[in-house]
Design an enzyme around this catalytic site. Structure first.
Site, PDB file in Angstrom:
ATOM      1  N   LYS A  36       0.827  -1.205   0.000  1.00 28.91           N
ATOM      2  CA  LYS A  36       0.000   0.000   0.000  1.00 28.91           C
ATOM      3  C   LYS A  36       0.861   1.255   0.000  1.00 28.91           C
ATOM      4  O   LYS A  36       0.555   2.238  -0.691  1.00 28.91           O
ATOM      5  CB  LYS A  36      -0.936  -0.019   1.207  1.00 28.91           C
ATOM      6  CG  LYS A  36      -2.016  -1.088   1.108  1.00 28.91           C
ATOM      7  CD  LYS A  36      -2.776  -1.284   2.416  1.00 28.91           C
ATOM      8  CE  LYS A  36      -3.788  -2.415   2.296  1.00 28.91           C
ATOM      9  NZ  LYS A  36      -4.473  -2.733   3.544  1.00 28.91           N
ATOM     10  N   GLN A  47      -5.198  -2.014   9.589  1.00 27.31           N
ATOM     11  CA  GLN A  47      -4.804  -3.261   8.938  1.00 27.31           C
ATOM     12  C   GLN A  47      -5.199  -4.454   9.793  1.00 27.31           C
ATOM     13  O   GLN A  47      -4.849  -4.541  10.968  1.00 27.31           O
ATOM     14  CB  GLN A  47      -3.293  -3.270   8.697  1.00 27.31           C
ATOM     15  CG  GLN A  47      -2.788  -4.496   7.980  1.00 27.31           C
ATOM     16  CD  GLN A  47      -3.293  -4.578   6.551  1.00 27.31           C
ATOM     17  OE1 GLN A  47      -3.206  -3.621   5.795  1.00 27.31           O
ATOM     18  NE2 GLN A  47      -3.823  -5.735   6.178  1.00 27.31           N
ATOM     19  N   ASP A  81     -11.429   1.830   3.295  1.00 24.83           N
ATOM     20  CA  ASP A  81     -11.571   0.382   3.134  1.00 24.83           C
ATOM     21  C   ASP A  81     -12.999   0.001   2.772  1.00 24.83           C
ATOM     22  O   ASP A  81     -13.238  -1.075   2.221  1.00 24.83           O
ATOM     23  CB  ASP A  81     -11.176  -0.342   4.428  1.00 24.83           C
ATOM     24  CG  ASP A  81      -9.762  -0.888   4.394  1.00 24.83           C
ATOM     25  OD1 ASP A  81      -9.217  -1.075   3.285  1.00 24.83           O
ATOM     26  OD2 ASP A  81      -9.192  -1.143   5.464  1.00 24.83           O
TER      27      ASP A  81
END
Length: 263
Positions: free
Chosen positions: A45, A89, A112
């Site tokens: 990322k 995460q 997300d």
């Protein structure tokens, strides 16, 4: 165009778009612990963000972090006006609640797409849909089979395909094997996302013009990354693993972040 070429093209266009903004978008990545897979995902990322001109920062917490202290710090990151997008995460250790985390992250910063009322589509379904649309896939009236019913992939993927006027069937671990084989045989598009190696086998009956999108990430007995489908299915298109849906997911995250800043 294959997925890698598509992602390169989209990143190039994103880079131009970001240069025209008043400032670079800022992504906050929160990590708890030192999970090797999480480390790899975060590096990917950060690399993607850097390539297109997005600023990112990882906020790292020890695996044994006190829950109340963590939630307090997460709230501070969320409330920081310089943060355009925020993600935690996964996985997180057992003392932390994913539900509580999702209550803290603001819907307009949830790049997300996991939070209730999020302003954004979950990254994997969005990435798949964007790729199919770019590939001029004809959705209307065709049969879609989604194998897996997670709230992150299966359910939102089914909703998106339904909105594209497809006839959508969801199968899962409780679907009888005979019924699953019938659904596979009649499917024009199969999205498989169960994390089970070779759940789609070459000997199954498929439509010759079917497309298979393989979301699964597994490791075989040699430690090699493999998907949920055996390689070489007798179909018109099968997404690769690795180098397939993972790239689409990361691309969708970048798109969500740029949209977050614009909003």
């Amino acid at each position: 165009m294959d997925i890698r070429d598509y992602v390169i093209k989209e990143k190039s266009e994103l880079k131009i778009q970001i240069k025209s903004l008043e400032r670079p978008p800022f992504l906050a990545i929160v990590q708890v612990g030192d999970n090797p897979a999480s480390n790899s995902y975060i590096r990917g990322k950060e690399k993607d963000a850097s390539e297109v001109g997005i600023q990112s920062q990882v906020y790292h917490f020890d695996n044994d972090v006190d829950a109340a202290a963590f939630y307090s710090e997460l709230q501070k990151i969320n409330d920081d006006p310089s943060v355009d997008g925020l993600l935690v995460q996964l996985p997180v250790p057992p003392q932390l609640s994913s539900e509580k985390i999702n209550q803290i992250i603001a819907p307009n910063k949830d790049v997300d797409g996991f939070v209730l009322g999020s302003h954004f589509l979950p990254c994997t379904p969005r990435g798949i849909l964007d790729f199919l649309s770019f590939s001029r896939y004809e959705f209307t009236g065709k049969n879609a089979l989604v194998i897996g019913r997670s709230r992150i992939v299966g359910k939102p993927m089914a909703d998106l395909l339904l909105n594209k006027n497809m006839n959508v069937t969801i199968c899962h671990s409780k679907t009888p094997a005979s019924a699953l084989l019938d659904f596979i045989a009649s499917a024009d598009l199969i999205v498989v996302a169960v994390g089970h190696q070779a759940i789609l086998k070459r000997e199954f009956k498929y439509k010759k013009d079917a497309w298979v999108i393989d979301v699964g990430i597994n490791r075989d007995e040699n430690g090699k990354l493999v998907g949920d489908a055996e390689k070489g299915l007798p179909v018109a298109y099968q997404s690769p693993v690795p180098g397939g849906v993972g790239l689409l997911t990361r691309l969708a995250l970048l798109k969500n972040l740029v949209e977050a800043m614009k909003r």
